[in-house]
Scaffold this motif. Sequence first.
Motif, PDB file in Angstrom:
ATOM      1  N   ILE A  62      10.127  21.204  -2.854  1.00 26.16           N
ATOM      2  CA  ILE A  62       9.232  20.575  -1.904  1.00 26.16           C
ATOM      3  C   ILE A  62       9.730  19.153  -1.635  1.00 26.16           C
ATOM      4  O   ILE A  62      10.242  18.492  -2.543  1.00 26.16           O
ATOM      5  N   LYS A  63       9.620  18.729  -0.393  1.00 24.30           N
ATOM      6  CA  LYS A  63      10.066  17.383  -0.020  1.00 24.30           C
ATOM      7  C   LYS A  63       8.886  16.409  -0.168  1.00 24.30           C
ATOM      8  O   LYS A  63       7.786  16.673   0.320  1.00 24.30           O
ATOM      9  N   LEU A  64       9.157  15.275  -0.843  1.00 27.92           N
ATOM     10  CA  LEU A  64       8.169  14.208  -1.002  1.00 27.92           C
ATOM     11  C   LEU A  64       8.738  12.941  -0.380  1.00 27.92           C
ATOM     12  O   LEU A  64       9.917  12.624  -0.573  1.00 27.92           O
ATOM     13  N   MET A  65       7.897  12.236   0.370  1.00 25.01           N
ATOM     14  CA  MET A  65       8.350  11.002   1.011  1.00 25.01           C
ATOM     15  C   MET A  65       7.392   9.867   0.664  1.00 25.01           C
ATOM     16  O   MET A  65       6.179   9.985   0.873  1.00 25.01           O
ATOM     17  N   ALA A  66       7.939   8.781   0.136  1.00 24.21           N
ATOM     18  CA  ALA A  66       7.151   7.599  -0.189  1.00 24.21           C
ATOM     19  C   ALA A  66       7.321   6.561   0.909  1.00 24.21           C
ATOM     20  O   ALA A  66       8.403   6.434   1.499  1.00 24.21           O
ATOM     21  N   THR A  67       6.251   5.830   1.196  1.00 20.87           N
ATOM     22  CA  THR A  67       6.295   4.761   2.188  1.00 20.87           C
ATOM     23  C   THR A  67       5.577   3.535   1.628  1.00 20.87           C
ATOM     24  O   THR A  67       4.847   3.623   0.651  1.00 20.87           O
ATOM     25  N   GLY A  68       5.789   2.406   2.288  1.00 21.03           N
ATOM     26  CA  GLY A  68       5.054   1.193   1.938  1.00 21.03           C
ATOM     27  C   GLY A  68       5.903   0.059   1.421  1.00 21.03           C
ATOM     28  O   GLY A  68       5.404  -1.045   1.235  1.00 21.03           O
ATOM     29  N   GLY A  69       7.183   0.284   1.166  1.00 21.49           N
ATOM     30  CA  GLY A  69       8.030  -0.782   0.646  1.00 21.49           C
ATOM     31  C   GLY A  69       9.471  -0.559   1.037  1.00 21.49           C
ATOM     32  O   GLY A  69       9.758   0.161   1.991  1.00 21.49           O
ATOM     33  N   ASN A  70      10.383  -1.169   0.265  1.00 24.28           N
ATOM     34  CA  ASN A  70      11.803  -0.920   0.512  1.00 24.28           C
ATOM     35  C   ASN A  70      12.568  -0.577  -0.765  1.00 24.28           C
ATOM     36  O   ASN A  70      13.766  -0.343  -0.720  1.00 24.28           O
ATOM     37  N   THR A  71      11.863  -0.550  -1.902  1.00 24.86           N
ATOM     38  CA  THR A  71      12.469  -0.082  -3.140  1.00 24.86           C
ATOM     39  C   THR A  71      11.500   0.892  -3.808  1.00 24.86           C
ATOM     40  O   THR A  71      10.287   0.672  -3.801  1.00 24.86           O
ATOM     41  N   VAL A  94       0.871  -1.178   0.000  1.00 25.31           N
ATOM     42  CA  VAL A  94       0.000   0.000   0.000  1.00 25.31           C
ATOM     43  C   VAL A  94       0.909   1.229   0.000  1.00 25.31           C
ATOM     44  O   VAL A  94       1.387   1.668   1.041  1.00 25.31           O
ATOM     45  N   PRO A  95       1.190   1.767  -1.194  1.00 21.15           N
ATOM     46  CA  PRO A  95       2.096   2.910  -1.272  1.00 21.15           C
ATOM     47  C   PRO A  95       1.426   4.189  -0.792  1.00 21.15           C
ATOM     48  O   PRO A  95       0.209   4.335  -0.869  1.00 21.15           O
ATOM     49  N   ASN A  96       2.248   5.102  -0.308  1.00 19.90           N
ATOM     50  CA  ASN A  96       1.740   6.404   0.124  1.00 19.90           C
ATOM     51  C   ASN A  96       2.807   7.452  -0.171  1.00 19.90           C
ATOM     52  O   ASN A  96       3.995   7.158  -0.155  1.00 19.90           O
ATOM     53  N   ILE A  97       2.355   8.665  -0.444  1.00 18.19           N
ATOM     54  CA  ILE A  97       3.259   9.802  -0.622  1.00 18.19           C
ATOM     55  C   ILE A  97       2.868  10.849   0.407  1.00 18.19           C
ATOM     56  O   ILE A  97       1.703  11.237   0.488  1.00 18.19           O
ATOM     57  N   ILE A 124       2.706  15.968 -12.177  1.00 23.34           N
ATOM     58  CA  ILE A 124       2.241  14.784 -11.443  1.00 23.34           C
ATOM     59  C   ILE A 124       3.445  13.878 -11.251  1.00 23.34           C
ATOM     60  O   ILE A 124       4.036  13.403 -12.223  1.00 23.34           O
ATOM     61  N   TYR A 125       3.814  13.652  -9.978  1.00 17.93           N
ATOM     62  CA  TYR A 125       4.904  12.741  -9.663  1.00 17.93           C
ATOM     63  C   TYR A 125       4.293  11.385  -9.296  1.00 17.93           C
ATOM     64  O   TYR A 125       3.322  11.315  -8.545  1.00 17.93           O
ATOM     65  N   THR A 126       4.898  10.325  -9.824  1.00 16.42           N
ATOM     66  CA  THR A 126       4.434   8.971  -9.546  1.00 16.42           C
ATOM     67  C   THR A 126       5.601   8.186  -8.974  1.00 16.42           C
ATOM     68  O   THR A 126       6.732   8.292  -9.457  1.00 16.42           O
ATOM     69  N   VAL A 127       5.302   7.402  -7.939  1.00 21.88           N
ATOM     70  CA  VAL A 127       6.324   6.533  -7.363  1.00 21.88           C
ATOM     71  C   VAL A 127       5.827   5.090  -7.444  1.00 21.88           C
ATOM     72  O   VAL A 127       4.660   4.806  -7.168  1.00 21.88           O
ATOM     73  N   SER A 128       6.717   4.212  -7.865  1.00 23.31           N
ATOM     74  CA  SER A 128       6.456   2.775  -7.873  1.00 23.31           C
ATOM     75  C   SER A 128       7.135   2.216  -6.624  1.00 23.31           C
ATOM     76  O   SER A 128       8.347   2.337  -6.466  1.00 23.31           O
ATOM     77  N   VAL A 129       6.338   1.628  -5.743  1.00 27.22           N
ATOM     78  CA  VAL A 129       6.833   1.113  -4.469  1.00 27.22           C
ATOM     79  C   VAL A 129       6.776  -0.413  -4.524  1.00 27.22           C
ATOM     80  O   VAL A 129       5.761  -0.986  -4.936  1.00 27.22           O
ATOM     81  N   SER A 130       7.881  -1.060  -4.108  1.00 24.60           N
ATOM     82  CA  SER A 130       7.921  -2.521  -4.144  1.00 24.60           C
ATOM     83  C   SER A 130       8.734  -3.058  -2.969  1.00 24.60           C
ATOM     84  O   SER A 130       9.337  -2.301  -2.216  1.00 24.60           O
ATOM     85  N   ILE A 131       8.718  -4.378  -2.839  1.00 28.43           N
ATOM     86  CA  ILE A 131       9.549  -5.077  -1.861  1.00 28.43           C
ATOM     87  C   ILE A 131      10.625  -5.797  -2.674  1.00 28.43           C
ATOM     88  O   ILE A 131      10.318  -6.733  -3.402  1.00 28.43           O
ATOM     89  N   ASN A 132      11.867  -5.337  -2.564  1.00 23.92           N
ATOM     90  CA  ASN A 132      12.982  -5.918  -3.322  1.00 23.92           C
ATOM     91  C   ASN A 132      12.666  -6.012  -4.815  1.00 23.92           C
ATOM     92  O   ASN A 132      12.955  -7.019  -5.459  1.00 23.92           O
ATOM     93  N   TYR A 133      12.025  -4.986  -5.346  1.00 21.16           N
ATOM     94  CA  TYR A 133      11.647  -4.860  -6.758  1.00 21.16           C
ATOM     95  C   TYR A 133      10.531  -5.820  -7.168  1.00 21.16           C
ATOM     96  O   TYR A 133      10.258  -5.978  -8.345  1.00 21.16           O
ATOM     97  N   LEU A 134       9.880  -6.464  -6.214  1.00 18.17           N
ATOM     98  CA  LEU A 134       8.782  -7.385  -6.509  1.00 18.17           C
ATOM     99  C   LEU A 134       7.447  -6.765  -6.110  1.00 18.17           C
ATOM    100  O   LEU A 134       7.376  -5.992  -5.159  1.00 18.17           O
ATOM    101  N   CYS A 135       6.400  -7.115  -6.813  1.00 22.25           N
ATOM    102  CA  CYS A 135       5.020  -6.727  -6.507  1.00 22.25           C
ATOM    103  C   CYS A 135       4.823  -5.212  -6.464  1.00 22.25           C
ATOM    104  O   CYS A 135       4.251  -4.675  -5.502  1.00 22.25           O
ATOM    105  N   PRO A 136       5.272  -4.458  -7.457  1.00 19.62           N
ATOM    106  CA  PRO A 136       5.174  -2.996  -7.397  1.00 19.62           C
ATOM    107  C   PRO A 136       3.738  -2.484  -7.441  1.00 19.62           C
ATOM    108  O   PRO A 136       2.877  -3.060  -8.096  1.00 19.62           O
ATOM    109  N   GLN A 137       3.521  -1.406  -6.708  1.00 20.33           N
ATOM    110  CA  GLN A 137       2.266  -0.657  -6.714  1.00 20.33           C
ATOM    111  C   GLN A 137       2.642   0.813  -6.874  1.00 20.33           C
ATOM    112  O   GLN A 137       3.708   1.234  -6.430  1.00 20.33           O
ATOM    113  N   THR A 138       1.763   1.594  -7.485  1.00 28.67           N
ATOM    114  CA  THR A 138       2.087   2.996  -7.726  1.00 28.67           C
ATOM    115  C   THR A 138       1.154   3.939  -6.979  1.00 28.67           C
ATOM    116  O   THR A 138       0.024   3.584  -6.647  1.00 28.67           O
ATOM    117  N   LYS A 139       1.678   5.132  -6.758  1.00 27.10           N
ATOM    118  CA  LYS A 139       0.918   6.218  -6.135  1.00 27.10           C
ATOM    119  C   LYS A 139       1.388   7.506  -6.797  1.00 27.10           C
ATOM    120  O   LYS A 139       2.568   7.653  -7.124  1.00 27.10           O
TER     121      LYS A 139
END
Length: 172
Positions: free
Chosen positions: A112-121, A96-99, A147-162
Motif C-alpha cells: 500500500i502506498k502512504l504519503m506524508a505531507t506537512g514538512g520537508n523532512t 500539521v502532519p498528514n498521512i 501502526i506506521y508513524t511519521v515524524s514530519v519536520s522543517i529541515n529536521y526542526l520542530c517535528p510533529q508526528t502522525k
Amino acid sequence: DALGCISSTSVSVNVITTPTLVLTASSATICEGTTTTLQANGASNYLWSPSGSLSSATLSLVVASPIVSTLYTVIGNNGTCTDAKNIQVTVIPKIVPNIIANDTSVCLGKSIKLMATGGNTYLWSPALSLSSSTNPIVIAKPLITTIYTVSVSINYLCPQTKSILITVNPLP
C-alpha cells in the motif's frame, strides 16, 4: 597679554567610551509557540525594539516569544555614547502532519502506498516493511497489522508526528 601677564585655566574632560555591543541568542531559529533568550553585553543601559514580544525592553538579558519571524534591535549606551545591533529570530510555523493512503487495509503479501505531507523532512517507523524511512511517499508491505508513524519536520526542526493503522487481512 601686551603687559606680560600670564593666566591659565584647566578643564577636565571626561571621555566616555563608545560601547561595543555583543549580541547573542540561545537559538536564532525557534518553533512557533516557543521562546529564545537574547543577551546584549558591552554597555551600561539597553533599549530593545520591538519590545512587544520581549520579557523586558531595558534589561541586557531578555526572553523573546515572537509569533512570526522578527528582527530585534538593541541600542546600548554608556551615558551619551551608543551602539546598536540587530538579531533575526526566525519562527518556524507549527507543522500539521498528514498521512494520505488510498486504503487502510491490505491483503497479506500486498503493498500500500502512504504519503506524508506537512514538512520537508520525514522519518517513518517502523521502517522494516517500508520502501524507505525518509521519503514523503513510501510503499508499505506489512506482514501483520501495523501502526506506521511519521515524524514530519522543517529541515529536521520542530517535528510533529502522525500515525496510521494498516490492517493486514489474511488470504482466503
